[in-house]
Each structure stands twice: as structure tokens, then as C-alpha cells.
Design a protein around this motif. Structure first.
Motif, PDB file in Angstrom:
ATOM      1  N   VAL A   1      -5.951 -12.557   0.585  1.00  0.00           N
ATOM      2  CA  VAL A   1      -4.622 -11.947   0.705  1.00  0.00           C
ATOM      3  C   VAL A   1      -3.574 -12.827   0.034  1.00  0.00           C
ATOM      4  O   VAL A   1      -2.697 -12.336  -0.691  1.00  0.00           O
ATOM      5  CB  VAL A   1      -4.276 -11.707   2.190  1.00  0.00           C
TER       6      VAL A   1
ATOM      7  N   GLU B   1      -6.711  -0.599   4.657  1.00  0.00           N
ATOM      8  CA  GLU B   1      -5.681  -1.607   4.893  1.00  0.00           C
ATOM      9  C   GLU B   1      -5.334  -2.397   3.638  1.00  0.00           C
ATOM     10  O   GLU B   1      -4.165  -2.679   3.367  1.00  0.00           O
ATOM     11  CB  GLU B   1      -6.140  -2.589   5.979  1.00  0.00           C
ATOM     12  N   TYR B   2      -6.368  -2.768   2.877  1.00  0.00           N
ATOM     13  CA  TYR B   2      -6.173  -3.643   1.722  1.00  0.00           C
ATOM     14  C   TYR B   2      -6.509  -2.887   0.440  1.00  0.00           C
ATOM     15  O   TYR B   2      -7.412  -3.252  -0.311  1.00  0.00           O
ATOM     16  CB  TYR B   2      -7.047  -4.887   1.859  1.00  0.00           C
TER      17      TYR B   2
ATOM     18  N   ILE C   1      -7.596  -6.104  -3.156  1.00  0.00           N
ATOM     19  CA  ILE C   1      -8.826  -6.490  -2.469  1.00  0.00           C
ATOM     20  C   ILE C   1      -9.720  -5.263  -2.326  1.00  0.00           C
ATOM     21  O   ILE C   1      -9.317  -4.266  -1.727  1.00  0.00           O
ATOM     22  CB  ILE C   1      -8.525  -7.109  -1.093  1.00  0.00           C
TER      23      ILE C   1
END
Length: 336
Positions: A192, A236-237, A241
Motif C-alpha cells: 500500500v 478494496e485494493y 495492488i
């Protein structure tokens, strides 16, 4: 007598339109189902055969890959394939890491590092907390671009739920579920911060393509967690990612030694090396979402099994696993 026969013929004649309508309805539904299945199979084969995925240079994520459980089976083959593609390896396993480290360095010009960690330990215990700290320290010292969560436990298998000790089930849960979560929690924050990374979680077709997997209840339940965990992280990512769950069918590892001979190396049962050659190029490719089946023969099998009713799946799996159970008990008795 003749009057009764005539009346019966009239009743049959009256019922014929209804029977014909019912037959045509069933025929239409059957044709519709067959067409839907054929089109899905055709699309899958077209995507895989005519438009195979173009692999990424995985070094674009970073120079290091973390691989759990790399000492045998698919895990070892994936580690070697990553090294062949130029990635340095941080290997995480409970023991025997020297052999795989030496094998990697002898074949490829990459670096290796090792963290001895028992993923079956609870992080709430002093031993588990110490293992988690060692992993965290090792990860923070490296630019990790790829995480491959391969480590998994399939034993006890071919047993009814009540036949195994609770601690045996808990060990499986800790490795397959908690261990994967803990390693991901250690690696993901660095990805992240850098804004790049790829996560591959190894799931199983036993939880995705098959309605039930009796006598392997906890194993398939943990693999279902892996798929859902991956899907949520994928959402979410979504930028920078890439998260993926691969769901293979049988691969010719020690896991399938108790299964029938049809699960030996064949067109539908690749060797670990063959699976790794298919699997690693899919890392970071989000075609169709986070769940993928890299091996072509497995993808075909997935489509074929989709046409089989769930009750037949249940019957076949239970029959095969009961055969394994009998064989296992006979072998145990012969060793006494």
C-alpha cells in the motif's frame, strides 16, 4: 364394454394436448440449458485458446516475492518458477528451507531469504507472536512486490467430522485460514505504501466448482474463506495492488496419493511443475475478476462439471472419499 373403451379413448384424446404442451416445455427447457452450457464452454475455450493472457513482468511490482510453504508440491514449483522469472524469494516455512534455498540459487541468479515460521501457531501465544514478529521484520527490510500464499494443510482427510480431534481441525484452520491472513497482514501494508503489488492466494476447486466435498469438510470450508477473502481484497485494493485467488482441481502432489488412479498425472491432472508454468503467468491478471483457473484442462473440467446436478456430485464425492477412508483404515491396521 365398447362404451367404456370409447370413453377412455376420448379421455386420452383430451389429455394429449396437455401432455404435448408439457413435453414441449421440458424439451424447450432442456434445449435452453444445453445451449447455455455450450455457449459458456465455447466462450471459455475461446478466451483461453485464442486469446491466452499475456504475462506480466512480475518484477514491475518489486524485486522480491514472499512464498509460503515452498518445500514441496505446487508451492515448491511456484517458488522455482518465480525465481526463473527473476524474482528474489523470501521463503516462509516451518522447516527444511535450506534445500529449497540451495535449489533456487543453484539454478537462477536470484537472492533468497528464509523465515522459519510455523503457521499453525496461534499469534496469541508467545511462540506465535515471536514467529509473527520475525516475519514482520523480514518483510519490512525488503521491497516485496509479490505475495504467494501457498501453504495449506489437507490432513485429516477422508474422515467424518466427528472422527478427528478438535485440535486437528483447529490446526488446519490456523494454517489454511489464520496463517494466510497473518502473512497477508504482514506484507500488504508495504504494498500500500509503495502503491504496487500482487497477491496470489491458492484456493481450491473443491470449494468453488463442486457443491460439497464430504469427508473433507473443514478443508473445503477453509478454501472457501480463501476465495471470499481474495474477492473482498480485490475490491478494496482495486488500484495498484492486484489480488487473485487461483482455484485448481487436482494436481499430482502427495495430496492425491489416496485418491483413485484417475487422479494420477494426466491431461486433467498436471504435475506441480506443469501447473506452476500455467499459474505464475496469471499473477496480476484480473480477467474476469479475482477468481481464476489458470490450467486449461482444469478450466474445461470446471465447465463440464457445471452441467452435472449437485446430487450426483455429492454421491460421487462421498463414494470416492469413503473408499479412501476404508483404504486408510486398512493401511493403519497393517502397520500395527
Amino acid at each position: 364394454m365398447a362404451g367404456a373403451l370409447h370413453q377412455h379413448q376420448q379421455e386420452l384424446a383430451q389429455d394429449q394436448p396437455a401432455m404435448a404442451w408439457w413435453f414441449l416445455s421440458l424439451a424447450f427447457l432442456g434445449a435452453l440449458y444445453a445451449a447455455a452450457f455450450a455457449s459458456r464452454l465455447l466462450v471459455s475455450l475461446t478466451l483461453l485458446c485464442l486469446h491466452p493472457p499475456k504475462p506480466k513482468d512480475l518484477r514491475c511490482y518489486g524485486p522480491w516475492a514472499v512464498v509460503t510453504g515452498p518445500t514441496s508440491g505446487i508451492d515448491r514449483s511456484v517458488a522455482l518458477e518465480l525465481a526463473r522469472r527473476g524474482l528474489n524469494l523470501l521463503l516462509v516455512e516451518v522447516a527444511n528451507l535450506q534445500e529449497i534455498s540451495d535449489a533456487v540459487r543453484s539454478r537462477y541468479a536470484v537472492k533468497t531469504a528464509a523465515v522459519v515460521s510455523d503457521l499453525s501457531l496461534d499469534v496469541a501465544t508467545p511462540q506465535g507472536a515471536e514467529a509473527a514478529r520475525r516475519l514482520q521484520d523480514a518483510v519490512e527490510a525488503l521491497d516485496v512486490g509479490v505475495l504467494v500464499n501457498n501453504a495449506g494443510v489437507v490432513t485429516p482427510g477422508a474422515v467424518f467430522f466427528h472422527e478427528a480431534d478438535v485440535e486437528e481441525w483447529m490446526r488446519m484452520i490456523r494454517v489454511n485460514l489464520w496463517g494466510l491472513t497473518e502473512v497477508t497482514a504482514a506484507v500488504l501494508p508495504g504494498m500500500v505504501r509503495r502503491g504496487r503489488g500482487a497477491v496470489l492466494n491458492m484456493g481450491s476447486a473443491s470449494s468453488e466448482a463442486i457443491p460439497s466435498f464430504p469427508l473433507y469438510t473443514i478443508y473445503t470450508a477453509t478454501k472457501r474463506y480463501v476465495a471470499q477473502f481474495s474477492s473482498s481484497l480485490y475490491a478494496e485494493y482495486s488500484k495498484g495492488i492486484d489480488v487473485q485467488c487461483q482455484a485448481p482441481f487436482f494436481v499430482a502432489t502427495t495430496m492425491v496419493t489416496g485418491f483413485s488412479g484417475i487422479w494420477r498425472p494426466s491431461a486433467f491432472v498436471p504435475t506441480p511443475d506443469a501447473y506452476a508454468r500455467a499459474a505464475v503467468p496469471w499473477i496480476g491478471l484480473g480477467r474476469g475478476g479475482p477468481l481464476c483457473v489458470p490450467n486449461l484442462s482444469h478450466r474445461i473440467l470446471w465447465c463440464l462439471l457445471a452441467a452435472v446436478p449437485g446430487s450426483i456430485h455429492d454421491w460421487v464425492c462421498l463414494r470416492e472419499h469413503l473408499r479412501q477412508r476404508r483404504s486408510m483404515f486398512r493401511k493403519a491396521a497393517s502397520l500395527r
